[in-house]
Design a protein around this motif. Structure first.
Motif, PDB file in Angstrom:
ATOM      1  N   GLY A  78       0.814  -1.207   0.000  1.00 38.97           N
ATOM      2  CA  GLY A  78       0.000   0.000   0.000  1.00 38.97           C
ATOM      3  C   GLY A  78       0.848   1.258   0.000  1.00 38.97           C
ATOM      4  N   LEU A  79       0.270   2.350  -0.482  1.00 39.23           N
ATOM      5  CA  LEU A  79       0.913   3.669  -0.427  1.00 39.23           C
ATOM      6  C   LEU A  79       2.316   3.646  -1.023  1.00 39.23           C
ATOM      7  CD1 LEU A  79      -0.147   4.588   3.233  1.00 39.23           C
ATOM      8  CD2 LEU A  79      -1.299   5.256   1.099  1.00 39.23           C
ATOM      9  N   ASN A  80       2.458   3.006  -2.197  1.00 31.80           N
ATOM     10  CA  ASN A  80       3.783   2.847  -2.783  1.00 31.80           C
ATOM     11  C   ASN A  80       4.085   3.860  -3.883  1.00 31.80           C
ATOM     12  OD1 ASN A  80       6.311   1.632  -2.835  1.00 31.80           O
ATOM     13  ND2 ASN A  80       5.717   0.159  -4.413  1.00 31.80           N
ATOM     14  N   TYR A  81       3.214   4.832  -4.076  1.00 29.95           N
ATOM     15  CA  TYR A  81       3.480   5.959  -4.966  1.00 29.95           C
ATOM     16  C   TYR A  81       3.277   7.226  -4.143  1.00 29.95           C
ATOM     17  CZ  TYR A  81       3.190   2.847  -9.067  1.00 29.95           C
ATOM     18  OH  TYR A  81       3.383   1.845  -9.989  1.00 29.95           O
ATOM     19  N   SER A  82       4.209   8.141  -4.192  1.00 29.78           N
ATOM     20  CA  SER A  82       4.129   9.328  -3.347  1.00 29.78           C
ATOM     21  C   SER A  82       2.883  10.144  -3.649  1.00 29.78           C
ATOM     22  CB  SER A  82       5.385  10.185  -3.508  1.00 29.78           C
ATOM     23  OG  SER A  82       5.598  10.525  -4.873  1.00 29.78           O
ATOM     24  N   ASP A  83       2.468  10.203  -4.929  1.00 31.04           N
ATOM     25  CA  ASP A  83       1.284  10.991  -5.263  1.00 31.04           C
ATOM     26  C   ASP A  83       0.017  10.357  -4.694  1.00 31.04           C
ATOM     27  OD1 ASP A  83       1.275   8.837  -7.039  1.00 31.04           O
ATOM     28  OD2 ASP A  83       1.034  10.054  -8.835  1.00 31.04           O
ATOM     29  N   HIS A  84      -0.015   9.020  -4.628  1.00 27.52           N
ATOM     30  CA  HIS A  84      -1.169   8.339  -4.034  1.00 27.52           C
ATOM     31  C   HIS A  84      -1.214   8.553  -2.524  1.00 27.52           C
ATOM     32  CE1 HIS A  84      -4.228   5.429  -3.144  1.00 27.52           C
ATOM     33  NE2 HIS A  84      -3.391   4.582  -2.566  1.00 27.52           N
ATOM     34  N   ALA A  85      -0.055   8.465  -1.870  1.00 21.53           N
ATOM     35  CA  ALA A  85      -0.018   8.734  -0.428  1.00 21.53           C
ATOM     36  C   ALA A  85      -0.512  10.148  -0.147  1.00 21.53           C
ATOM     37  CB  ALA A  85       1.402   8.534   0.100  1.00 21.53           C
ATOM     38  N   GLU A  86      -0.073  11.106  -0.973  1.00 22.40           N
ATOM     39  CA  GLU A  86      -0.468  12.496  -0.769  1.00 22.40           C
ATOM     40  C   GLU A  86      -1.965  12.683  -0.925  1.00 22.40           C
ATOM     41  OE1 GLU A  86       0.488  16.955  -2.626  1.00 22.40           O
ATOM     42  OE2 GLU A  86       1.545  15.187  -3.369  1.00 22.40           O
ATOM     43  N   GLU A  87      -2.548  12.067  -1.972  1.00 27.57           N
ATOM     44  CA  GLU A  87      -3.972  12.275  -2.215  1.00 27.57           C
ATOM     45  C   GLU A  87      -4.849  11.657  -1.122  1.00 27.57           C
ATOM     46  OE1 GLU A  87      -5.512  10.466  -5.777  1.00 27.57           O
ATOM     47  OE2 GLU A  87      -4.822   8.456  -5.231  1.00 27.57           O
ATOM     48  N   THR A  88      -4.338  10.636  -0.433  1.00 24.54           N
ATOM     49  CA  THR A  88      -5.100  10.004   0.637  1.00 24.54           C
ATOM     50  C   THR A  88      -4.796  10.607   1.999  1.00 24.54           C
ATOM     51  OG1 THR A  88      -3.433   8.259   0.925  1.00 24.54           O
ATOM     52  CG2 THR A  88      -5.222   7.829  -0.629  1.00 24.54           C
ATOM     53  N   GLY A  89      -3.890  11.579   2.057  1.00 21.56           N
ATOM     54  CA  GLY A  89      -3.554  12.227   3.309  1.00 21.56           C
ATOM     55  C   GLY A  89      -2.632  11.417   4.193  1.00 21.56           C
ATOM     56  N   ALA A  90      -1.948  10.426   3.620  1.00 21.07           N
ATOM     57  CA  ALA A  90      -1.058   9.557   4.396  1.00 21.07           C
ATOM     58  C   ALA A  90       0.391  10.029   4.262  1.00 21.07           C
ATOM     59  CB  ALA A  90      -1.183   8.116   3.919  1.00 21.07           C
ATOM     60  N   ALA A  91       1.166   9.777   5.294  1.00 23.59           N
ATOM     61  CA  ALA A  91       2.593  10.092   5.258  1.00 23.59           C
ATOM     62  C   ALA A  91       3.314   9.109   4.340  1.00 23.59           C
ATOM     63  CB  ALA A  91       3.175  10.013   6.665  1.00 23.59           C
ATOM     64  N   ILE A  92       4.421   9.543   3.751  1.00 24.00           N
ATOM     65  CA  ILE A  92       5.251   8.649   2.957  1.00 24.00           C
ATOM     66  C   ILE A  92       5.805   7.569   3.889  1.00 24.00           C
ATOM     67  CG2 ILE A  92       7.293   8.444   1.498  1.00 24.00           C
ATOM     68  CD1 ILE A  92       5.026  10.017   0.219  1.00 24.00           C
ATOM     69  N   THR A 243       1.976  -4.332  -6.423  1.00 17.10           N
ATOM     70  CA  THR A 243       3.026  -3.411  -5.972  1.00 17.10           C
ATOM     71  C   THR A 243       2.591  -1.966  -5.774  1.00 17.10           C
ATOM     72  OG1 THR A 243       3.766  -3.074  -8.265  1.00 17.10           O
ATOM     73  CG2 THR A 243       4.831  -4.855  -7.011  1.00 17.10           C
ATOM     74  N   GLY A 244       1.291  -1.714  -5.666  1.00 18.97           N
ATOM     75  CA  GLY A 244       0.833  -0.363  -5.358  1.00 18.97           C
ATOM     76  C   GLY A 244       0.245   0.357  -6.554  1.00 18.97           C
ATOM     77  N   THR A 245      -0.444   1.458  -6.276  1.00 24.55           N
ATOM     78  CA  THR A 245      -1.164   2.183  -7.319  1.00 24.55           C
ATOM     79  C   THR A 245      -0.810   3.660  -7.308  1.00 24.55           C
ATOM     80  OG1 THR A 245      -3.380   2.360  -8.328  1.00 24.55           O
ATOM     81  CG2 THR A 245      -3.225   2.850  -5.980  1.00 24.55           C
ATOM     82  N   PRO A 246      -0.817   4.314  -8.465  1.00 25.51           N
ATOM     83  CA  PRO A 246      -0.572   5.762  -8.511  1.00 25.51           C
ATOM     84  C   PRO A 246      -1.822   6.551  -8.126  1.00 25.51           C
ATOM     85  CG  PRO A 246      -0.916   4.919 -10.720  1.00 25.51           C
ATOM     86  CD  PRO A 246      -0.933   3.725  -9.802  1.00 25.51           C
ATOM     87  N   ALA A 247      -1.701   7.866  -8.150  1.00 22.21           N
ATOM     88  CA  ALA A 247      -2.812   8.743  -7.783  1.00 22.21           C
ATOM     89  C   ALA A 247      -3.980   8.585  -8.747  1.00 22.21           C
ATOM     90  CB  ALA A 247      -2.335  10.201  -7.773  1.00 22.21           C
ATOM     91  N   GLY A 248      -5.158   9.037  -8.269  1.00 17.43           N
ATOM     92  CA  GLY A 248      -6.352   9.062  -9.103  1.00 17.43           C
ATOM     93  C   GLY A 248      -7.462   8.152  -8.636  1.00 17.43           C
TER      94      GLY A 248
END
Length: 282
Positions: A78-92, A243-248
């Motif tokens: 989970g949260l393996n793309y920085s843009d996805h972590a950002e959009e969900t409000g999660a820390a890297i 292996t994780g998903t990008p933003a969107g």
């Protein structure tokens, strides 16, 4: 080389996609594309038979199944793309975030996806899936991971966000609903893919582009992920690692637009093929 399985649910035949686009039957070489096939030299047997022209055409079929018979386990990052972590409000994350999906979530690339009963937040996630071709146990370094990877496939890590985040914080129950891991259409062998950190991945809902990313932007690359997981569990041939998903994703959009019955989801990864699912109701 592109391996696939065609036919009705539970009766899929193992096949290979020839360079000219024909689907060839490899049932004479293996009963199925599974862990035993991947670990036991099956890929090379198919490669040789293909080169020698010894494989018959598969004949007509109406369905493409998941390219790997029911895996022993499906492990996800989970949260393996920085843009996805950002959009969900999660820390890297400082280390990969690991969760599991039930292995029976795996369905064919064009099979229907079912919104679970009581769900109001069913989401989509295009992901690069890694299929193991050998055992990964306490790998000494990320570089060693290349030797245990059979190949790659497209995965849709379908998720129910309320179940995942608002029902006790246990991700597995928001990830393991039936039909929640369409996989395929092909298992593309690692030699054909080349660099797994140079693949574009995209997803559309009802024709609208929702995700448009690239694996070069993963926080933890494929080889690092396989090495890391091997320190905590034994990965075996036929296992699948998402292996994780990008933003969107719908969770990160404003307004949020979760999947509903009748929606059509399409996704692709460069060189790995394309999926299409119509959303139904459980």
């Amino acid at each position: 080389m592109k391996l696939l399985r065609v036919g009705p649910v539970g009766a899929e035949r193992p096949c290979v996609l020839a360079p000219d686009g024909r689907v060839l039957d490899v049932s004479s070489l293996t009963a199925d594309i599974d862990g035993a096939f991947l670990a036991g030299g099956g890929v090379e047997r198919v490669r040789s038979a293909l080169a020698e022209g010894r494989l018959p055409e598969a004949g007509p079929f109406e369905r493409v199944g998941a390219p790997v018979a029911r895996p022993g386990k499906v492990v996800c990052i989970g949260l393996n793309y920085s843009d996805h972590a950002e959009e969900t409000g999660a820390a890297i994350p400082a280390e990969p975030v690991v969760f599991m999906k039930a292995s029976n979530t795996v369905v064919g690339p064009d099979d229907g996806v079912l919104v679970p009963r009581g769900s109001v937040k069913t989401d989509y996630e295009v992901e690069l899936a890694v299929v193991l071709g050998g055992t990964a146990r306490y790998l000494s370094s990320p570089a060693e991971a290349a030797g245990v990877i059979a190949g790659y496939a497209v995965a849709n890590d379908v998720s129910e966000r309320e179940f995942q985040n608002e029902r006790g914080g246990q991700w597995d129950k928001g990830k393991s609903c039936e039909t929640f891991n369409p996989l395929g259409p092909w298992l593309v062998t690692a030699d054909e893919v080349g660099d797994p950190q140079a693949l574009g991945l995209r997803l559309w809902v009802n024709g609208e582009l929702r995700q448009d990313g690239d694996t070069k932007n993963q926080i933890f690359g494929v080889h690092h992920v396989i090495w890391y997981l091997s320190q905590f569990m034994v990965l075996e041939a036929g296992d699948v690692v998402n292996t994780g998903t990008p933003a969107g994703v719908a969770l990160g959009r404003g307004p949020q637009a979760y999947l509903r019955e009748g929606d059509v989801v399409e996704l692709e990864i460069e060189g790995l093929g394309r999926q299409r699912q119509r959303v139904g109701q459980a």
